[in-house]
Design a protein around this motif. Structure first.
Motif, PDB file in Angstrom:
ATOM      1  N   GLU A 113      -0.874   1.375   3.835  1.00  0.00           N
ATOM      2  CA  GLU A 113      -0.484   2.193   4.989  1.00  0.00           C
ATOM      3  C   GLU A 113      -0.926   3.645   4.794  1.00  0.00           C
ATOM      4  O   GLU A 113      -1.333   4.313   5.745  1.00  0.00           O
ATOM      5  CB  GLU A 113       1.033   2.131   5.203  1.00  0.00           C
ATOM      6  CG  GLU A 113       1.496   2.746   6.504  1.00  0.00           C
ATOM      7  CD  GLU A 113       0.825   2.120   7.718  1.00  0.00           C
ATOM      8  OE1 GLU A 113       0.509   2.881   8.663  1.00  0.00           O
ATOM      9  OE2 GLU A 113       0.600   0.897   7.737  1.00  0.00           O
ATOM     10  N   ARG A 114      -0.870   4.130   3.542  1.00  0.00           N
ATOM     11  CA  ARG A 114      -1.341   5.497   3.275  1.00  0.00           C
ATOM     12  C   ARG A 114      -2.843   5.614   3.502  1.00  0.00           C
ATOM     13  O   ARG A 114      -3.327   6.656   3.951  1.00  0.00           O
ATOM     14  CB  ARG A 114      -0.975   5.900   1.842  1.00  0.00           C
ATOM     15  CG  ARG A 114       0.462   6.407   1.725  1.00  0.00           C
ATOM     16  CD  ARG A 114       0.754   6.952   0.341  1.00  0.00           C
ATOM     17  NE  ARG A 114       0.988   5.903  -0.629  1.00  0.00           N
ATOM     18  CZ  ARG A 114       2.143   5.259  -0.761  1.00  0.00           C
ATOM     19  NH1 ARG A 114       3.159   5.539   0.028  1.00  0.00           N
ATOM     20  NH2 ARG A 114       2.295   4.314  -1.678  1.00  0.00           N
ATOM     21  N   ARG A 116      -4.480   3.871   5.744  1.00  0.00           N
ATOM     22  CA  ARG A 116      -4.639   3.911   7.205  1.00  0.00           C
ATOM     23  C   ARG A 116      -4.358   5.311   7.736  1.00  0.00           C
ATOM     24  O   ARG A 116      -5.076   5.822   8.601  1.00  0.00           O
ATOM     25  CB  ARG A 116      -3.686   2.913   7.876  1.00  0.00           C
ATOM     26  CG  ARG A 116      -3.953   1.461   7.567  1.00  0.00           C
ATOM     27  CD  ARG A 116      -3.123   0.573   8.485  1.00  0.00           C
ATOM     28  NE  ARG A 116      -2.889  -0.729   7.895  1.00  0.00           N
ATOM     29  CZ  ARG A 116      -3.777  -1.716   7.885  1.00  0.00           C
ATOM     30  NH1 ARG A 116      -4.954  -1.546   8.428  1.00  0.00           N
ATOM     31  NH2 ARG A 116      -3.476  -2.882   7.316  1.00  0.00           N
ATOM     32  N   THR A 117      -3.296   5.939   7.243  1.00  0.00           N
ATOM     33  CA  THR A 117      -2.925   7.281   7.696  1.00  0.00           C
ATOM     34  C   THR A 117      -4.008   8.285   7.359  1.00  0.00           C
ATOM     35  O   THR A 117      -4.393   9.109   8.187  1.00  0.00           O
ATOM     36  CB  THR A 117      -1.598   7.722   7.042  1.00  0.00           C
ATOM     37  OG1 THR A 117      -0.579   6.797   7.404  1.00  0.00           O
ATOM     38  CG2 THR A 117      -1.203   9.117   7.495  1.00  0.00           C
ATOM     39  N   ARG A 118      -4.517   8.186   6.133  1.00  0.00           N
ATOM     40  CA  ARG A 118      -5.575   9.114   5.717  1.00  0.00           C
ATOM     41  C   ARG A 118      -6.825   8.920   6.560  1.00  0.00           C
ATOM     42  O   ARG A 118      -7.439   9.897   7.002  1.00  0.00           O
ATOM     43  CB  ARG A 118      -5.894   8.880   4.237  1.00  0.00           C
ATOM     44  CG  ARG A 118      -6.997   9.775   3.720  1.00  0.00           C
ATOM     45  CD  ARG A 118      -7.407   9.418   2.300  1.00  0.00           C
ATOM     46  NE  ARG A 118      -6.471   9.919   1.308  1.00  0.00           N
ATOM     47  CZ  ARG A 118      -6.763   9.962  -0.003  1.00  0.00           C
ATOM     48  NH1 ARG A 118      -7.926   9.521  -0.441  1.00  0.00           N
ATOM     49  NH2 ARG A 118      -5.884  10.430  -0.871  1.00  0.00           N
ATOM     50  N   THR A 120      -7.043   7.716   9.607  1.00  0.00           N
ATOM     51  CA  THR A 120      -6.789   8.161  10.973  1.00  0.00           C
ATOM     52  C   THR A 120      -6.899   9.671  11.071  1.00  0.00           C
ATOM     53  O   THR A 120      -7.501  10.213  11.996  1.00  0.00           O
ATOM     54  CB  THR A 120      -5.384   7.721  11.438  1.00  0.00           C
ATOM     55  OG1 THR A 120      -5.315   6.298  11.398  1.00  0.00           O
ATOM     56  CG2 THR A 120      -5.106   8.200  12.852  1.00  0.00           C
ATOM     57  N   ASN A 121      -6.336  10.378  10.093  1.00  0.00           N
ATOM     58  CA  ASN A 121      -6.381  11.841  10.106  1.00  0.00           C
ATOM     59  C   ASN A 121      -7.805  12.351   9.969  1.00  0.00           C
ATOM     60  O   ASN A 121      -8.191  13.326  10.621  1.00  0.00           O
ATOM     61  CB  ASN A 121      -5.520  12.407   8.973  1.00  0.00           C
ATOM     62  CG  ASN A 121      -4.032  12.205   9.223  1.00  0.00           C
ATOM     63  OD1 ASN A 121      -3.616  12.009  10.359  1.00  0.00           O
ATOM     64  ND2 ASN A 121      -3.249  12.250   8.166  1.00  0.00           N
TER      65      ASN A 121
END
Length: 235
Positions: A113-114, A116-118, A120-121
């Motif tokens: 999930e981290r 994915r977040t990275r 996306t940012n």
């Protein structure tokens, strides 16, 4: 869908991790596996994955050699290893996470999930700050980076821009000092508000002033000199 490569010198470990990802983590596709430094680097170059699951101990070397050889230094790497003593070095290499074997499903899900977040940012386009100016021609929008400096004259403020143009507004300099102070601008003089990034030279002594990137001189008052130099050194 995240594309993943698993690099581990033990076949059983590679298969176990692949099974965990397929069973408990959504939208991850294993596009390649490898057992050593050379084969790992080749797999990354070939598949260009979104995330690499990397063991520390590998055939012909270790996982840090893989990191050092990556062409893309911003590669998302999750270490998966049985050796906890390398955690500090791993995080200093900007690893997303460091998972110990046997892998905890919850920790694995969190690590992915981290990623994915990275990702996306990083995919979001940079939004450059703007300021709106009310002029006699209407409302005009400027990117703050396009402003060299502002000069106040009573109730008016003149904006001097990188492209050589000048814009006049019917608001005083204090108004724009408040609006631009968070964007690397500094009030160097009662009459000047400068973009610190566009200062080419600072001239000391009597009548000290800053030379802007376009060659214009802007005043630096004695009262503000120390604060100005401190702001300039940290800009």
């Amino acid at each position: 869908m995240l594309r993943a490569v698993i690099i581990d010198d033990e076949r059983k470990s590679r298969e176990n991790l692949e099974l965990l990802l397929e069973s408990f983590v959504q939208n991850v596709e294993i596009v390649g596996t490898a057992d050593g430094v050379i084969t790992g680097i080749s797999a990354i170059d070939l598949h260009k994955p979104d995330v690499v699951f990397l063991d520390i101990h590998l055939a012909n070397g270790d996982g840090f050699q893989v990191l050092e050889s990556l062409k893309n230094k911003e590669q998302n790497v999750i270490f998966v290893t049985g050796h906890e003593e390398h955690a500090v070095k791993a995080f200093r290499s900007d690893a997303v996470d460091y998972l110990l074997k046997p892998v905890c499903i919850e920790y694995l899900q969190g690590a992915v999930e981290r990623v994915r977040t990275r990702s996306t940012n990083e995919a979001k386009p940079e939004v450059k700050p703007q300021i709106s100016l009310s002029t006699n021609k209407g409302l005009q929008f400027l990117k703050t980076e396009d402003i060299l400096y502002c000069k106040g004259d009573g109730a008016y403020t003149y904006f001097f821009l990188k492209n050589g143009s000048r814009i006049t507004t019917s608001k005083n300099l204090k108004e724009y000092e408040n609006r631009l102070k968070d964007y690397n601008f500094f009030r160097s003089h009662k009459s000047y508000l400068v973009n610190l990034a566009e200062i080419k030279t600072y001239i000391r002594g009597e009548g000290s002033h800053a030379v802007m990137s376009n060659g214009d001189n802007v005043g630096v008052s004695k009262r503000r000199k120390d604060m100005f130099l401190a702001a300039l050194s940290s800009a």
